[in-house]
Design a protein around this motif. Structure first.
Motif, short mmCIF file in Angstrom:
data_model
loop_
_atom_site.label_atom_id
_atom_site.label_comp_id
_atom_site.label_asym_id
_atom_site.label_seq_id
_atom_site.Cartn_x
_atom_site.Cartn_y
_atom_site.Cartn_z
N ASP A 184 1.01 -1.03 -0.10
CA ASP A 184 0.06 0.20 0.23
C ASP A 184 0.98 1.13 -0.01
O ASP A 184 2.18 1.08 0.18
CB ASP A 184 -0.84 -0.06 1.36
CG ASP A 184 -0.26 -0.19 2.48
OD1 ASP A 184 0.48 0.95 2.70
OD2 ASP A 184 -0.18 -0.90 3.40
N THR A 185 0.26 2.40 0.03
CA THR A 185 1.04 3.54 0.09
C THR A 185 0.55 4.53 1.30
O THR A 185 0.81 5.71 1.11
CB THR A 185 0.83 4.41 -1.56
OG1 THR A 185 -0.69 4.50 -1.56
CG2 THR A 185 1.44 3.38 -2.74
N ILE A 186 0.05 3.80 2.15
CA ILE A 186 -0.70 4.64 3.25
C ILE A 186 0.46 5.30 3.94
O ILE A 186 0.07 6.60 4.28
CB ILE A 186 -1.11 3.68 4.21
CG1 ILE A 186 -2.49 2.93 3.61
CG2 ILE A 186 -1.73 4.26 5.50
CD1 ILE A 186 -3.15 2.09 4.17
N PRO A 187 1.60 5.07 4.13
CA PRO A 187 2.73 6.02 4.74
C PRO A 187 2.95 7.30 4.19
O PRO A 187 3.53 7.97 4.64
CB PRO A 187 4.09 5.06 5.08
CG PRO A 187 3.34 3.72 5.00
CD PRO A 187 2.26 3.76 4.11
N ILE A 188 2.60 7.24 2.66
CA ILE A 188 2.76 8.35 2.09
C ILE A 188 1.33 9.52 1.84
O ILE A 188 1.35 10.48 1.94
CB ILE A 188 3.17 8.13 0.51
CG1 ILE A 188 4.68 7.72 0.80
CG2 ILE A 188 3.37 9.46 -0.31
CD1 ILE A 188 5.25 7.19 -0.67
N THR A 189 0.29 8.65 1.64
CA THR A 189 -0.90 9.29 1.33
C THR A 189 -1.65 9.53 2.61
O THR A 189 -2.54 10.64 2.65
CB THR A 189 -1.98 8.65 0.44
OG1 THR A 189 -2.04 7.08 1.43
CG2 THR A 189 -1.20 8.12 -0.99
N GLU A 190 -1.49 8.98 3.72
CA GLU A 190 -2.12 9.12 4.94
C GLU A 190 -1.30 8.94 6.25
O GLU A 190 -1.24 7.91 6.95
CB GLU A 190 -3.32 8.26 5.07
CG GLU A 190 -4.42 8.40 3.91
CD GLU A 190 -5.38 7.27 3.84
OE1 GLU A 190 -6.52 7.28 4.09
OE2 GLU A 190 -4.68 6.35 3.31
N THR A 191 -0.34 9.97 6.10
CA THR A 191 0.59 9.92 7.17
C THR A 191 -0.02 9.81 8.63
O THR A 191 0.92 9.59 9.52
CB THR A 191 1.60 11.23 7.11
OG1 THR A 191 0.97 12.29 7.08
CG2 THR A 191 2.46 10.91 5.66
N GLN A 192 -0.97 10.43 8.60
CA GLN A 192 -1.75 10.51 10.14
C GLN A 192 -2.01 9.15 10.93
O GLN A 192 -2.04 9.24 12.14
CB GLN A 192 -2.93 11.49 10.09
CG GLN A 192 -4.09 10.49 9.49
CD GLN A 192 -4.14 10.83 7.90
OE1 GLN A 192 -3.26 11.19 7.16
NE2 GLN A 192 -5.45 10.77 7.49
N PHE A 193 -1.86 8.31 9.90
CA PHE A 193 -1.90 6.80 10.34
C PHE A 193 -0.86 6.05 10.82
O PHE A 193 -0.88 4.88 11.29
CB PHE A 193 -3.00 6.06 9.59
CG PHE A 193 -4.48 6.62 9.50
CD1 PHE A 193 -5.05 7.00 10.50
CD2 PHE A 193 -4.84 6.92 8.18
CE1 PHE A 193 -6.33 7.44 10.47
CE2 PHE A 193 -6.15 7.31 8.09
CZ PHE A 193 -6.86 7.49 9.06
N CYS A 194 0.45 6.64 10.75
CA CYS A 194 1.57 6.08 10.67
C CYS A 194 2.54 6.80 11.63
O CYS A 194 2.65 8.16 11.79
CB CYS A 194 2.43 5.96 9.29
SG CYS A 194 1.19 5.06 8.23
N HIS A 195 3.52 6.17 12.24
CA HIS A 195 4.48 6.73 13.05
C HIS A 195 5.40 7.50 12.25
O HIS A 195 5.69 7.20 11.01
CB HIS A 195 5.39 5.65 13.98
CG HIS A 195 6.30 5.91 14.93
ND1 HIS A 195 7.32 6.48 14.58
CD2 HIS A 195 5.97 6.00 16.16
CE1 HIS A 195 8.07 6.92 15.86
NE2 HIS A 195 7.38 6.40 16.68
N SER A 196 5.96 8.62 12.79
CA SER A 196 6.70 9.55 12.04
C SER A 196 8.30 8.71 11.44
O SER A 196 8.49 8.94 10.30
CB SER A 196 7.27 10.65 12.80
OG SER A 196 7.95 10.24 13.96
N ASP A 197 8.71 7.83 12.20
CA ASP A 197 9.74 6.80 11.74
C ASP A 197 9.36 6.05 10.69
O ASP A 197 10.16 5.94 9.58
CB ASP A 197 10.37 6.07 12.83
CG ASP A 197 10.99 6.80 13.73
OD1 ASP A 197 11.39 8.21 13.85
OD2 ASP A 197 11.32 6.44 15.09
N THR A 198 8.25 5.21 10.50
CA THR A 198 7.70 4.74 9.62
C THR A 198 7.76 5.72 8.40
O THR A 198 7.81 5.02 7.32
CB THR A 198 6.28 4.04 9.98
OG1 THR A 198 6.43 3.27 11.05
CG2 THR A 198 6.02 3.46 8.86
#
Length: 395
Positions: free
Chosen positions: A120-134
């Motif tokens: 998926d591309t979630i760490p790029i498109t929806e950063t609010q759901f991911c840890h900043s390191d991720t």
């Protein structure tokens, strides 16, 4: 053709779900078929990959052994990769310090081909759901794959569309992407009548809605819990959460553990085995999947495989995966879910009708997935295509 897979993250993980489930299910089937597979684990201190003992790895991940020490004393340095090798990033390698922006060009210089599995591309498109390191790690990994990978494999057209949208307007003019669906079945030698949790008692206390998956912000468990607190607990429905505790959910976890219905109508199972999950699917009134976004949504097809009614968030990827066999609800208001859950709780005829529709579910096994994935890599070992989003189909 030698396929090389870095399983460094896989070997560090004790709870097999999500990406690690894909890695496990695919690799053990490739080993069963005798295809040439080099499983690797990187040693940062020695700056080399150690080969995994395939037999020990297979025995552990197929459930035949409890011994997880699977590394051999044979190692490969970067210079050992050469023409005829395909380095396939199937695991969640962005979490490891070995940066692909350094590794991949070195492998290309040696003549190796590069393939990347982008879930998926979630760490790029929806950063609010991911840890900043991720987010930072994934962006580095993702950028390196787009620059150097000869083949990209995804599991849904929605992911391909997201990648294409991200690279729109960049210097990347070509995307070699293949879509390979994921499997939904459990291996027969894994299924046993002995369960880790006291599920028989749970299944008979009343109708329950099941959520399977790591408890994390993107999975949106809070939406379902709100629906139950507003009306569904009062209607006699039970809620079962099966999944480990993830990150940034301390408030939700405290709410669950201090909930007045915990152990009565609300149940949290953090260590569910495959057998537990299969049992829960089969006995649930419905399986809820309220995620904000997914790369595929394994619990959706696993639930359909077990003939469970699926109530899923109305998002593109779940529409693609679940098709007409799921019932969908809007995430804008919990009333949408309350109405669906209440409808099936109070209407046995509707439940039977929905379950009858599930007879048309086309089972796509992990064997099918492993075969199609291997054929995609094999095909591109000999010829590399420019066509975007070409979907492989094998009988």
């Amino acid at each position: 053709m030698k396929i090389c897979i870095d399983v460094t993250e896989m070997l560090k993980t004790n709870y097999i779900s999500g990406i690690q489930r894909v890695v496990k299910e695919v690799t053990i089937r490739w080993l069963e078929r005798g295809w040439e597979l080099l499983l690797l684990s990187y040693d940062l201190e020695r700056k080399c990959f150690y080969l995994v003992d395939n037999e020990k790895y297979y025995n552990f991940y197929s459930g035949r052994s409890n011994e997880k020490e699977v590394l051999s004393d044979v190692f490969m340095r970067i210079g050992d990769f050469q023409k005829g090798y395909i380095f396939y990033d199937l695991d969640s390698a962005w979490n490891y310090p070995l940066k692909r922006s350094w590794l991949l060009p070195q492998l290309k210089k040696q003549g190796a081909k590069i393939a990347a599995h982008i879930y998926d591309t979630i760490p790029i498109t929806e950063t609010q759901f991911c840890h900043s390191d991720t987010v930072l790690n994934f962006m580095e990994w993702f950028g390196a794959q787009l620059k150097y990978a000869d083949l990209i494999i995804t599991n849904a057209q929605a992911t391909v569309c997201s990648i294409e949208k991200i690279i729109e307007g960049t210097k990347i003019k070509r995307l070699n992407a293949k879509i390979v669906r994921l499997g939904c079945d459990l291996r027969k030698d894994q299924v046993a009548p002995v369960y880790q949790n006291n599920l028989a008692q749970l299944a008979h206390i009343g109708k329950y809605v099941l959520i399977v998956g790591t408890i994390e912000p993107r999975k949106n468990h809070e939406y379902i819990l709100n629906a139950f607190d507003q009306k569904l607990f009062a209607q006699g429905l039970h809620l079962v959460l099966a999944g480990r505790i993830g990150w940034n959910v301390e408030g939700l976890v405290q709410r669950i553990k201090k909930h007045p219905e915990l152990g009565k109508k609300l149940f949290l199972i953090e260590d569910a085995s495959d057998e537990d999950i299969a049992y829960l699917y089969k006995n649930a009134l419905a399986v809820a999947f309220p995620s904000y976004n997914e790369g595929y949504g394994l619990p959706v097809i696993e639930a359909l495989y077990h003939k469970a009614i699926v109530l899923a968030a109305d998002i593109p990827v779940l529409r693609e995966v679940g098709g007409e066999l799921c019932r969908y609800f809007s995430l804008e208001s919990v009333e949408a879910f309350i109405d669906l859950a209440s409808f099936y709780s109070n209407n046995q005829e509707a439940c039977e009708e929905q379950k009858k529709k599930l007879e048309s579910f086309r089972v796509y096994t992990w064997e099918d997935c492993a075969k199609t994935m291997y054929q995609a890599l094999k095909l591109h070992h000999f010829k590399w295509y420019d066509r975007i989003s070409n979907i492989l189909k094998f009988d």
